[in-house]
Design an enzyme around this catalytic site. Structure first.
Site, PDB file in Angstrom:
ATOM      1  N   ARG A 314       8.248   6.629  18.061  1.00 19.74           N
ATOM      2  CA  ARG A 314       9.083   6.378  16.875  1.00 19.74           C
ATOM      3  C   ARG A 314       8.622   5.186  16.023  1.00 19.74           C
ATOM      4  NH1 ARG A 314      13.834   5.427  16.689  1.00 19.74           N
ATOM      5  NH2 ARG A 314      14.319   6.875  15.013  1.00 19.74           N
ATOM      6  N   TYR A 318       7.683   6.530  12.429  1.00 21.42           N
ATOM      7  CA  TYR A 318       8.699   6.306  11.382  1.00 21.42           C
ATOM      8  C   TYR A 318       8.867   4.827  11.038  1.00 21.42           C
ATOM      9  CZ  TYR A 318      10.142  10.714  13.627  1.00 21.42           C
ATOM     10  OH  TYR A 318      10.173  11.956  14.209  1.00 21.42           O
ATOM     11  N   CYS A 346      -5.866   3.345  21.726  1.00 22.23           N
ATOM     12  CA  CYS A 346      -6.946   2.879  20.860  1.00 22.23           C
ATOM     13  C   CYS A 346      -6.726   3.198  19.391  1.00 22.23           C
ATOM     14  CB  CYS A 346      -8.261   3.473  21.352  1.00 22.23           C
ATOM     15  SG  CYS A 346      -8.528   3.041  23.064  1.00 22.23           S
ATOM     16  N   TYR A 375      14.740  11.164  21.306  1.00 18.73           N
ATOM     17  CA  TYR A 375      13.426  11.294  20.666  1.00 18.73           C
ATOM     18  C   TYR A 375      12.418  10.301  21.256  1.00 18.73           C
ATOM     19  CZ  TYR A 375      16.493  13.797  17.509  1.00 18.73           C
ATOM     20  OH  TYR A 375      17.437  14.661  17.009  1.00 18.73           O
TER      21      TYR A 375
HETATM   22  N1  LLP Z   1      20.616  19.989  14.238  1.00 13.49           N
HETATM   23  C1  LLP Z   1      19.464  20.255  13.602  1.00 13.49           C
HETATM   24  C2  LLP Z   1      19.295  21.543  12.925  1.00 13.49           C
HETATM   25  C3  LLP Z   1      18.453  19.282  13.563  1.00 13.49           C
HETATM   26  O1  LLP Z   1      17.320  19.542  12.931  1.00 13.49           O
HETATM   27  C4  LLP Z   1      18.641  18.041  14.228  1.00 13.49           C
HETATM   28  C5  LLP Z   1      17.589  17.023  14.224  1.00 13.49           C
HETATM   29  C6  LLP Z   1      19.854  17.828  14.888  1.00 13.49           C
HETATM   30  C7  LLP Z   1      20.830  18.823  14.868  1.00 13.49           C
HETATM   31  C8  LLP Z   1      20.158  16.563  15.631  1.00 13.49           C
HETATM   32  O2  LLP Z   1      20.159  15.438  14.806  1.00 13.49           O
HETATM   33  P1  LLP Z   1      20.648  14.029  15.391  1.00 13.49           P
HETATM   34  O3  LLP Z   1      22.115  14.160  15.694  1.00 13.49           O
HETATM   35  O4  LLP Z   1      19.877  13.733  16.608  1.00 13.49           O
HETATM   36  O5  LLP Z   1      20.378  13.062  14.310  1.00 13.49           O
HETATM   37  N2  LLP Z   1      12.354  12.562  15.710  1.00 13.49           N
HETATM   38  C9  LLP Z   1      13.226  11.928  14.735  1.00 13.49           C
HETATM   39  C10 LLP Z   1      14.512  12.701  14.528  1.00 13.49           C
HETATM   40  C11 LLP Z   1      14.302  14.139  14.120  1.00 13.49           C
HETATM   41  C12 LLP Z   1      15.580  14.904  13.939  1.00 13.49           C
HETATM   42  C13 LLP Z   1      15.306  16.349  13.750  1.00 13.49           C
HETATM   43  N3  LLP Z   1      16.447  17.176  13.666  1.00 13.49           N
HETATM   44  C14 LLP Z   1      13.498  10.506  15.179  1.00 13.49           C
HETATM   45  O6  LLP Z   1      12.970  10.081  16.197  1.00 13.49           O
HETATM   46  O7  LLP Z   1      14.190   9.775  14.481  1.00 13.49           O
END
Ligand code: LLP
Length: 421
Positions: A314, A318, A346, A375
């Site tokens: 992350r 990001y 690296c 994540y």
């Molecule tokens: N529903 C759908 C259709 C989604 O695409 C996502 C997340 C969620 C639910 C859940 O979202 P949350 O409640 O976790 O915010 N890798 C990134 C976050 C990517 C989120 C993708 N979709 C990070 O590390 O911040």
């Protein structure tokens, strides 16, 4: 609130000292707290208690079987985005009728697997997908329950890479075309329209974009009903943010989110589905790592850890902030100094933090990355041939390895040589 705290000068997860886990399992390692998972699920579930609802945990945030089973045991449904997640959810004990299948690119094979195993609903994102699903479901002699994901064209005001509800994003069907696509859905064999779906982004720290998007949904539902569609469910997606740094303004409380949902959508008489991921698991996990070296650079001090970007991507991906805390609490009044906290991979993007104020840490010291339950392990890789980071679940005063660290033989054995070599 979470269950990671100092006791007698050392950091614990519930009743287990993190240094004991490091000694038993090695580092880097993810450590999750059951009590925190339970608490976060319950708080979110409670927040919607005034409405008929199902919390479908977005397992992309953390798909470990033990995590999914813990949540399923509390009554959670699951949101999946691949056949792999679907089958993992089933393996964790989740019934098909509690699984919603999201994602912009489901293959016919994935549709077949979910339809054969049982599914609550497909969240469909395009006409092309709708037609494919119609074909697959008809071919199996069944009917697929469908919610169409609409794109409300609302800016979630979060990181660009995790914003999904603007018209330029690849997700959903533009609101202006929604009625036409619903009409097509109603006419297709093997499709049963059950509701509407939406997800505008992740790590939202403000309710206003949600409220704007849900307001558009509230306008759409009566139109769809007037067109003759049975809209009984509203899937509101996930996205509510968590506090990553003590210094940031706290994100809205689940109770405030729940009250807003009731205010904007409660009158429609629909069953509400939500897909929180990060909110449930984010602060229920830490990544535990050890200092390999302290390196004096040109005007900078580097803390070189045994965790790297392949274990927690992350920050590199990001620019995300994770609090980093020493496992052994510094003495009261101990001086802090700026460190660049980096991993051994690296490339320069393998940097967790620059100029982070930390107490003096020596070789061998343990540190914990906070808020790493979502994540973190889910996005880990074996880049640089670093074995996939293991995971541990704590409950009360005991812990279990819930994903073991692969051996070097496992890692090497995954490749195969072609006959000509
Ligand atoms: N529903 C759908 C259709 C989604 O695409 C996502 C997340 C969620 C639910 C859940 O979202 P949350 O409640 O976790 O915010 N890798 C990134 C976050 C990517 C989120 C993708 N979709 C990070 O590390 O911040």
């Amino acid at each position: 609130m979470d269950h990671f705290h100092y006791r007698d000068g050392t950091l614990f997860a519930e009743g287990v000292a993190l240094c004991d886990i490091a000694a038993a399992v090695g580092t880097p390692v993810y450590v999750y707290s059951t009590a925190t998972l339970v608490r976060h699920f319950r708080v979110f579930d409670e927040a919607l208690s005034g409405l008929p609802h199902l919390v479908c945990y977005a397992m992309k945030a953390n798909g470990n079987l033990a995590v999914v089973r813990t949540l399923a045991g509390l009554g959670a449904g699951v949101d999946v985005v691949s056949a792999g997640e679907y089958l993992k959810a089933r393996a964790a004990g989740v019934a098909g009728d509690r699984i919603v299948f999201s994602g912009v690119g489901k293959t016919r094979e994935e549709m077949r697997i979910a339809l054969s195993g049982g599914i609550r609903q497909f969240n469909v994102e395009s006409e092309a997908e709708l037609r494919a699903l119609s074909e697959v479901a008809s071919g199996l002699g069944t009917s697929a329950p469908v919610a169409l994901r609409v794109n409300p064209d609302v800016d979630a005001r979060t990181h660009d890479k995790i914003s999904t509800g603007r018209k330029e994003d690849k997700f959903g069907i533009p609101l202006a075309r929604a009625r036409a696509v619903y009409a097509e859905a109603a006419a297709l064999p093997g499709i049963a329209v059950v509701g509407v779906d939406m997800h505008i982004g992740s790590q939202l720290t403000d309710l206003a974009p949600f409220e704007a998007a849900y307001g558009r949904l509230a306008e759409l539902v009566p139109l769809l009903r007037a067109d003759g569609h049975a809209i009984g469910r509203l899937d509101l997606g996930g996205g509510l943010g968590i506090p990553y740094a003590a210094s940031n303004a706290p994100p809205p409380l689940p109770a405030e989110y729940g009250a807003m949902v009731a205010r904007t959508l409660g009158h429609l008489g629909c069953e509400i589905e939500v897909e929180p991921g990060r909110l449930i698991v984010g602060n229920a996990g830490v990544l535990l790592a050890r200092v390999i070296y302290v390196k004096e650079g040109e005007g900078r001090r580097f803390l070189i850890l045994d965790a790297a970007m392949n274990d927690l991507v992350r920050p590199a991906m990001y620019g995300a902030h994770h609090d980093i805390v020493p496992v052994d609490a510094p003495a009261a009044g101990a001086a802090a100094a700026p460190f660049d906290v980096v991993g051994p991979v690296c490339e320069s993007s393998d940097t967790f933090a620059r100029g982070r104020m930390l107490p003096d840490l020596a070789e061998g010291a343990l540190v914990a990355f906070r808020s790493a339950g979502a994540y973190g392990a889910a996005m880990a890789s074996e880049y640089n041939a670093r074995p996939l980071v293991p995971e541990v679940l704590v409950r009360d005063d005991h812990f279990a390895v819930i994903r073991a660290r692969p051996t070097f033989d496992d890692l090497i054995g995954r490749d195969t040589l072609p006959p000509w070599l």
